[in-house]
Motif scaffolding. Structure first.
Motif, PDB file in Angstrom:
ATOM      1  N   TYR A  15     -37.384  69.232  59.652  1.00 50.81           N
ATOM      2  CA  TYR A  15     -37.709  67.916  60.239  1.00 50.81           C
ATOM      3  C   TYR A  15     -38.456  67.867  62.006  1.00 50.81           C
ATOM      4  O   TYR A  15     -39.130  67.620  62.473  1.00 50.81           O
ATOM      5  N   LYS A  16     -36.946  68.830  62.970  1.00 51.85           N
ATOM      6  CA  LYS A  16     -37.493  68.893  64.276  1.00 51.85           C
ATOM      7  C   LYS A  16     -38.750  70.105  64.210  1.00 51.85           C
ATOM      8  O   LYS A  16     -39.396  69.564  65.387  1.00 51.85           O
ATOM      9  N   PHE A  17     -38.972  71.062  63.405  1.00 53.13           N
ATOM     10  CA  PHE A  17     -40.277  70.893  63.487  1.00 53.13           C
ATOM     11  C   PHE A  17     -41.816  69.748  63.619  1.00 53.13           C
ATOM     12  O   PHE A  17     -42.372  69.995  64.462  1.00 53.13           O
ATOM     13  N   CYS A  18     -41.275  69.783  62.007  1.00 51.09           N
ATOM     14  CA  CYS A  18     -42.222  68.808  62.043  1.00 51.09           C
ATOM     15  C   CYS A  18     -42.871  67.942  63.679  1.00 51.09           C
ATOM     16  O   CYS A  18     -43.889  67.677  64.053  1.00 51.09           O
ATOM     17  N   GLU A  19     -41.789  67.490  63.787  1.00 47.11           N
ATOM     18  CA  GLU A  19     -41.681  66.293  65.096  1.00 47.11           C
ATOM     19  C   GLU A  19     -42.304  67.232  66.428  1.00 47.11           C
ATOM     20  O   GLU A  19     -42.982  66.485  67.494  1.00 47.11           O
ATOM     21  N   ARG A  20     -41.217  68.679  66.616  1.00 52.36           N
ATOM     22  CA  ARG A  20     -42.357  69.058  67.831  1.00 52.36           C
ATOM     23  C   ARG A  20     -43.799  69.313  67.384  1.00 52.36           C
ATOM     24  O   ARG A  20     -44.310  69.549  68.474  1.00 52.36           O
ATOM     25  N   LEU A  21     -43.813  69.608  66.404  1.00 44.85           N
ATOM     26  CA  LEU A  21     -45.059  70.491  66.353  1.00 44.85           C
ATOM     27  C   LEU A  21     -46.050  68.775  67.094  1.00 44.85           C
ATOM     28  O   LEU A  21     -47.187  69.030  66.908  1.00 44.85           O
ATOM     29  N   TYR A 294     -33.019  74.054  65.978  1.00 45.39           N
ATOM     30  CA  TYR A 294     -33.711  74.129  67.077  1.00 45.39           C
ATOM     31  C   TYR A 294     -34.709  74.417  67.808  1.00 45.39           C
ATOM     32  O   TYR A 294     -35.879  74.457  67.952  1.00 45.39           O
ATOM     33  N   GLN A 295     -33.745  75.419  68.533  1.00 45.92           N
ATOM     34  CA  GLN A 295     -34.945  76.256  69.028  1.00 45.92           C
ATOM     35  C   GLN A 295     -35.998  76.726  68.290  1.00 45.92           C
ATOM     36  O   GLN A 295     -36.940  77.585  68.982  1.00 45.92           O
ATOM     37  N   MET A 296     -35.326  77.344  67.247  1.00 46.78           N
ATOM     38  CA  MET A 296     -36.250  78.333  66.749  1.00 46.78           C
ATOM     39  C   MET A 296     -37.324  77.475  66.383  1.00 46.78           C
ATOM     40  O   MET A 296     -39.216  78.078  66.382  1.00 46.78           O
ATOM     41  N   ALA A 297     -37.203  76.155  65.961  1.00 46.80           N
ATOM     42  CA  ALA A 297     -38.343  75.470  65.481  1.00 46.80           C
ATOM     43  C   ALA A 297     -38.983  75.186  66.613  1.00 46.80           C
ATOM     44  O   ALA A 297     -40.839  75.056  66.855  1.00 46.80           O
TER      45      ALA A 297
END
Length: 840
Positions: A15-21, A294-297
């Motif tokens: 989810y965090k990846f989706c949010e960041r992107l 989260y850092q990876m995302a």
């Protein structure tokens, strides 16, 4: 055309990846498709245990369905990705969907490791991983009595607390020789074991399970040392295994022990496929915390938009509360073998505190540390460690109690570029900028910067920075009690007194919102009791268990009864009565540290009868269950002791009788020593009195317990009348101005001016309120009423002292064994002294 990004996995990191992107892709260049095999979108696994405390699945959700729709993210729940066709760049699912991709992000996370033990698949064995797992555990626990948790790591101890909260006798079984072996050294692990066992959870170390016994369901665990543990339920939390099966089937490189191999760009062996979170193996390591995920995302979202980014590893520092105990570690937990690093250790098993710093040979660099029992210094220590900040000349000051002059880092000392929230990579400068741009509460600051929304470990330091910055900007920060009251405890106290409000409902109607909560209800009950001095059962619906039953609940569901013994002085007749009561009701007797006698093992229906017999013999409630004066400890003083210079016993009795029953923000203890030899340990009390040749020295704001602090000298060589006057004013000023559950020691350090301010108010009447303080104290003293006597004379209040609300039957499920000729709560497989001798 938009570039299609498929994300396999919709856990916290997915989810965090989706949010960041979504947030970074301002030109809408990407189309995101994400597959989630669970029936709901991503939820907060870090706080999963709060599901047992009443939070719903919606409360834990990281985003609702409409977030995905509003942001153009195509979400497929209950959809398991089963195959990656790398040649044609397609993902196939269990339901038959075939979706092409331009780039693929694997966020498949991990699964619970279940050791291959015979019988592990029996009915009654659960893993602790998803909301569905927790639902199954809750349902099975209704018909269970005992539970073993396999695994003594972070999640295992969380699971143990959850099992205990479900009413199960709980055990932790750990293969290693200590708990949390990755975060704690041997001594810290030993202390944590002692703390957890004190809280009623039995810990078994060095245990290898060879079989799970039982026919229709679990009945016991059998170990390789031929011992057994009889349980009817097991929760497995023995670690994680990366979910890399999809990558293996697709021919991607995986580690020998699992995990998808990635480089510093989080790329797998396929240049179009990334891996992030607990499924990714970077330089031989799986990062099992949310912050590195989260850092990876964050890095992959930048790379997909053509920006420069990389992942070079992550800090594994962590702070959490395990079974009510602060535990934190950062950096190196032991001096590296190939270095000349040194270790500074404070190990206090009595106060259940362990603090350790690992520092460089020259003492200038902090390499790591461990905190157990009190992690209040974690935020400052982490900043020193992460940012390479200068150490004080005496590094031990960083972990000394406040009374010893700690050099802990304050919010003003932290540099602007220091990272405060590692989960969201938020610096102090970002927080301060958000405050300057209008964030006026911690909630707004979280929403604006995302800091504190991950593991939550940074929130205390973030709050300190917020308050310091607001003060710098000339804004007074509100210390609101909770979401239902915009006022602090001290402000509500003033409102109650000024407007003569008599009930919680009236206060809520006039000055609050909603229905109230577990924070404000007991706080307001204490305020009402402190102000109008009505018995606490007048506010019983607001109180926790101890105040509700005027006794301390014990781990087996029975209660302790502690009558008041002023100054520790007791007549033979009264001592005989206590013995007779204990014998009649078969109670366990123990002398307390406050010179009283504790009677343990009473069942709720027995309490009124016990109180009645004690009251008839001249005893009264000792308020051991309440936030009130507990004891005033004394020595024998000049009456008997050849060193005594004043009659400490008489003064202690008079002082304890004067302040008995007075409700306050926290418990209060006093002490009176008859000479400077300090046999009554007066300087470890909230107020301490030590005799001198000329009168009495008064000390204030000390405490023992987890964070011991010596009291400060407040006034010297004063007479008895002045002494009582100063204590009256001191206690009332504390009751009026302290916040909820704030000890006198903490309260004084927060006062602007500290001890000097307190002396000016109490001795010099700098605020002109001393007459008012004395009058209010006199009201509390003159209207004292024993709460036990009040309860047994009121038929309505007596209705609560039943084992069951709809019948007069008594609870027969409590079991005792005999140990040293007295009762003791029966633990699983435990036998009495007599039985043990007989079997031997």
């Amino acid at each position: 055309m938009k570039e299609r990004i498929i994300v396999i996995g919709n856990g916290m990191v997915g989810y965090k990846f989706c949010e960041r992107l979504v947030n970074k892709d301002t030109e809408k260049r990407c189309q995101i498709v994400t597959f989630c095999e669970e029936p709901r979108p991503a939820y907060d696994r870090v706080h999963l245990s709060e599901y047992f405390a009443g939070k719903s699945a919606d409360d834990l959700a990281m985003a609702k369905f409409n977030w995905y729709e509003d942001n153009g993210v195509e979400l497929h729940v209950n959809e398991l990705a089963t195959n990656i066709d790398r040649k044609n760049k397609r993902v196939l699912t269990a339901s038959g969907k075939v979706v092409p991709y331009d780039k693929l992000v694997m966020a498949t996370g991990s699964s619970a490791f279940v050791p291959p033990v015979p019988g592990i698949d029996k009915k009654g064995v659960f893993v602790y991983r998803t909301i569905e797992d927790l639902d199954a555990i809750k349902a099975y626990a209704k018909n269970s009595k005992t539970c073993a948790v396999i695994g003594g790591g972070l999640l295992g101890l969380e699971a143990a607390k959850a099992a205990q909260d479900l009413g199960l006798k709980t055990h932790v079984v750990e293969f290693a020789p200590r708990l949390m072996p990755r975060q704690l050294d041997e001594d810290a692990g030993i202390l944590l074991k002692d703390i957890i066992e004190d809280r009623g959870i039995q810990v078994h170390l060095n245990k290898a399970t060879k079989n799970i016994a039982g026919k229709d369901g679990v009945t016991a665990m059998e170990f390789t040392d031929d011992s057994k543990l009889y349980v009817d339920m097991i929760i497995v939390s023995a670690g994680i295994r990366p979910r890399d099966e999809l990558a293996r089937d697709a021919g991607l490189d995986v580690g020998e022990r699992g995990g998808i191999n990635v480089d510093s760009y989080l790329l797998t062996s396929d240049p179009n496929i990334f891996a992030i979170g607990e499924c990714a193996l970077y330089e031989g390591m799986i990062y099992g915390l949310v912050a590195p995920g989260y850092q990876m995302a964050d890095a992959v979202s930048d790379l997909l938009l053509g920006k420069e980014a990389s992942f070079e590893g992550a800090d594994m520092s962590t702070k959490l509360k395990l079974i009510g105990t602060d535990v934190a570690s950062f950096g190196a937990i032991e001096a590296p073998a190939d270095s000349n690093a040194r270790e500074i250790v404070i190990n206090d098993p009595h106060s259940q505190l362990y603090k350790k710093l690992v520092i460089s040979e020259d003492g200038k660099k902090l390499l790591g540390g461990i905190l157990v029992g009190d992690a209040s210094a974690y935020g400052g220590l982490l900043q020193i460690y992460q940012n390479g900040l200068a150490m004080p000349p005496e590094p031990i000051q960083l972990i000394l109690p406040a009374s010893e002059g700690t050099a802990a880092m304050g919010a003003h000392d932290i540099p602007s570029d220091a990272q405060i929230c590692s989960c969201e990579s938020v610096t102090k400068g970002t927080l301060c900028s958000a405050i300057d741009n209008g964030c006026s509460s911690i909630g707004e600051l979280k929403a604006c910067t995302k800091a504190g929304t991950g593991c939550g470990g940074c929130v205390p330091l973030m709050t300190d920075i917020f308050k310091a910055k607001m003060l710098e900007n000339g804004v007074t920060v509100s210390n609101r009690l909770c979401e239902h009251f915009d006022h602090s405890r001290s402000e509500l106290y003033q409102i109650v007194r000024a407007t003569h409000i008599q009930s919680f409902e009236e206060l809520l109607e006039k000055h609050g919102t909603g229905l109230g909560c577990e924070t404000c209800k007991p706080a307001v009950a204490s305020i009402l009791a402190s102000t109008w001095n009505k018995p606490i059962l007048e506010h019983a619906q607001l109180q926790d268990t101890n105040d509700t039953f005027l006794a301390n609940i014990q781990q087996d569901g029975t209660y302790s009864v502690i009558p008041r013994v002023p100054g520790g002085e007791i007549t033979p007749d009264k001592l005989i009565v206590i013995g007779q009561v204990a014998k009649k009701y078969d109670l366990y007797m123990k002398i307390t540290g406050g010179q009283r006698i504790d009677l343990l093992g009473a069942r709720v229906h027995q309490l009124p009868a016990i109180w009645k017999e004690l009251i008839e013999a001249g005893f009264e409630s000792g308020h051991a269950y309440g936030k009130a004066l507990r004891t005033v400890k004394s020595c024998v003083g000049s009456t008997w002791c050849r060193f005594g210079v004043q009659d400490s016993t008489t003064l202690a009795i008079d002082v304890e009788k004067r302040y008995r029953g007075i409700r306050s923000p926290h418990k209060i203890k006093g002490g009176v020593s008859g000479c400077a030899r300090e046999c009554a340990e007066a300087r470890s009390k909230d107020f301490g009195i030590i005799a001198t040749e000329k009168g009495w020295n008064l000390y204030v704001c000390g405490n023992g317990g987890m964070n011991p602090r010596h009291a400060d000298l407040f006034a010297s060589d004063i007479d008895r009348e002045t002494l009582i006057k100063y204590i009256d004013r001191f206690l009332m000023y504390y009751i009026k101005t302290a916040e909820k559950l704030e000890r006198t020691s903490t309260w004084m350090t927060k006062l602007d001016g500290g001890l000097k301010h307190l002396q000016d108010v109490v001795i010099n009447d700098s605020l002109g309120i001393c007459a008012e303080l004395e009058e209010q104290m006199e009201h509390l003293v003159s209207t004292y009423e024993c709460e036990w006597a009040n309860a047994i004379n009121d038929p309505e209040k007596m209705k609560r002292f039943r084992s069951f609300s709809n019948t007069d039957d008594v609870d027969e499920t409590v079991d005792f064994v005999k140990v040293r000729d007295q009762i003791s709560p029966a633990r699983l497989n435990e036998t009495s002294d007599e039985d043990a001798l007989a079997s031997a």
